[in-house]
Motif scaffolding. Sequence first.
Motif, short mmCIF file in Angstrom:
data_model
loop_
_atom_site.label_atom_id
_atom_site.label_comp_id
_atom_site.label_asym_id
_atom_site.label_seq_id
_atom_site.Cartn_x
_atom_site.Cartn_y
_atom_site.Cartn_z
N ALA A 83 0.83 -1.21 0.00
CA ALA A 83 0.00 0.00 0.00
C ALA A 83 0.86 1.26 0.00
O ALA A 83 0.56 2.24 -0.70
CB ALA A 83 -0.94 -0.01 1.19
N ARG A 84 1.94 1.24 0.77
CA ARG A 84 2.84 2.41 0.80
C ARG A 84 3.50 2.62 -0.55
O ARG A 84 3.58 3.74 -1.05
CB ARG A 84 3.90 2.23 1.90
N LEU A 85 3.98 1.53 -1.15
CA LEU A 85 4.65 1.63 -2.45
C LEU A 85 3.66 2.07 -3.53
O LEU A 85 4.01 2.83 -4.44
CB LEU A 85 5.27 0.28 -2.81
N ALA A 86 2.42 1.61 -3.42
CA ALA A 86 1.41 1.94 -4.43
C ALA A 86 1.16 3.44 -4.53
O ALA A 86 0.76 3.94 -5.59
CB ALA A 86 0.11 1.21 -4.10
N GLU A 87 1.39 4.17 -3.46
CA GLU A 87 1.17 5.62 -3.48
C GLU A 87 2.11 6.32 -4.45
O GLU A 87 1.85 7.45 -4.88
CB GLU A 87 1.35 6.18 -2.07
N GLN A 88 3.21 5.65 -4.82
CA GLN A 88 4.18 6.24 -5.74
C GLN A 88 3.98 5.77 -7.18
O GLN A 88 4.71 6.19 -8.09
CB GLN A 88 5.60 5.87 -5.30
N GLY A 89 3.00 4.88 -7.42
CA GLY A 89 2.84 4.29 -8.73
C GLY A 89 1.58 4.72 -9.45
O GLY A 89 0.73 5.45 -8.93
N ASP A 90 1.45 4.21 -10.68
CA ASP A 90 0.30 4.49 -11.54
C ASP A 90 -0.65 3.31 -11.49
O ASP A 90 -0.31 2.22 -11.97
CB ASP A 90 0.79 4.71 -12.98
N PRO A 91 -1.86 3.48 -10.93
CA PRO A 91 -2.78 2.35 -10.81
C PRO A 91 -3.30 1.82 -12.14
O PRO A 91 -3.88 0.73 -12.18
CB PRO A 91 -3.92 2.92 -9.96
N ALA A 92 -3.09 2.58 -13.20
CA ALA A 92 -3.54 2.13 -14.53
C ALA A 92 -2.39 1.60 -15.37
O ALA A 92 -2.56 1.35 -16.57
CB ALA A 92 -4.25 3.27 -15.25
N ALA A 93 -1.22 1.43 -14.78
CA ALA A 93 -0.04 1.03 -15.55
C ALA A 93 -0.17 -0.36 -16.14
O ALA A 93 0.28 -0.62 -17.25
CB ALA A 93 1.20 1.12 -14.66
N PHE A 94 -0.79 -1.28 -15.39
CA PHE A 94 -0.93 -2.66 -15.85
C PHE A 94 -2.41 -3.06 -15.76
O PHE A 94 -3.09 -2.74 -14.79
CB PHE A 94 -0.09 -3.61 -15.01
N LYS A 95 -2.86 -3.76 -16.76
CA LYS A 95 -4.24 -4.23 -16.79
C LYS A 95 -4.32 -5.58 -16.09
O LYS A 95 -3.99 -6.62 -16.66
CB LYS A 95 -4.75 -4.34 -18.23
N LEU A 96 -4.76 -5.55 -14.85
CA LEU A 96 -4.87 -6.77 -14.05
C LEU A 96 -6.34 -7.15 -13.89
O LEU A 96 -7.22 -6.29 -13.91
CB LEU A 96 -4.23 -6.56 -12.67
N PRO A 97 -6.63 -8.44 -13.72
CA PRO A 97 -8.03 -8.89 -13.65
C PRO A 97 -8.73 -8.43 -12.38
O PRO A 97 -8.10 -8.20 -11.35
CB PRO A 97 -7.90 -10.42 -13.68
#
Length: 342
Positions: A188-202
């Motif tokens: 969750a902490r790392l996710a704050e630095q990333g793009d939630p749409a970067a990869f298309k996951l199911p």
Amino acid sequence: MLVLGIESSCDETGVALVQARATGVPVLLADALHSQIAMHQAYGGVVPELASRDHIRRVLPLTESVLAQAQVDLRAVDVVAFTRGPGLAGALLVGAGVACALGAALDKPVLGVHHLEGHLLSPFLGSDPPEFPFVALLVSGGHTQLMRVEGVGRYELLGETIDDAAGEAFDKSAKLMGLGYPGGPALARLAEQGDPAAFKLPRPLLHSGDLDFSFAGLKTAVLTQAKKLGADLEARKADLAASAQAAIVEVLVKKAMAALDHAGLQRLVVAGGVGANRSLRAQLGAAAGKRNVRVHYPELQLCTDNGAMIAMAAAMRLASGFATASRSYAFDVRPRWPLAEI
């Protein structure tokens, strides 16, 4: 009535004291918690035998601390409550054994409490307690469930996970990315630095037409994507974490809203460790705002396993007449215990 609660189902030792009232919810007088995270980090996960031994070391000093905080003599306690299950068998036995020993020594009744009911009722300890009836989203460790809650002890299962729970999806995805233990908060902490749409996951079972969950396929998709990235994984790790979190949160939010529609209710309670996730809280808040739905959470410090929720659940069950404390000090624990069976 003073209720002492002991929680020892997994890797936190919790003790708390609540004051039951004739009307209204019980009042938390004091609580203390010890987390075993630092001990288990060296092994990458919870080691059950080490967890049990650490509970033995911690539970009595924590009990003394709680009584000192509340300025209450142990002999003034009216009921000793403990987590009977579900959880790790050895860890549960520590709390049950100590609680029943205290009860026998004090000639006071004891009561075994369901761990998930503790989470379910924990928002009543907060500054914005809910009112019955409501839909509950339980996202605790290995459990993801949606329940219709009419009152204390009156629960209807609406949907649950058929394989991995949301918490397991967080933890296992984090482990696949090499984020260590505990994985969920790290992801969750790392996710704050990333793009939630970067990869298309199911989004498993998102359009299934029912209220069940499945997150095992998401974990596999994260593994597949990590292998595809190869040497680039380190540079894209935040994006992968954000994408995994986005998939989990979207499913939880949409299923929770669907459960409210199914139940015809406008009140949602979110409880359990994943309930502390900031993205989940934000997206639930946004979805609820569009529907005029009230969302209630436990205080952040009470999202994890704790003694306060066990003491609270015991006091509320006793007050509602759904349980009777006993002076029979022979005890057992239930490592697997469906909430619907209480």
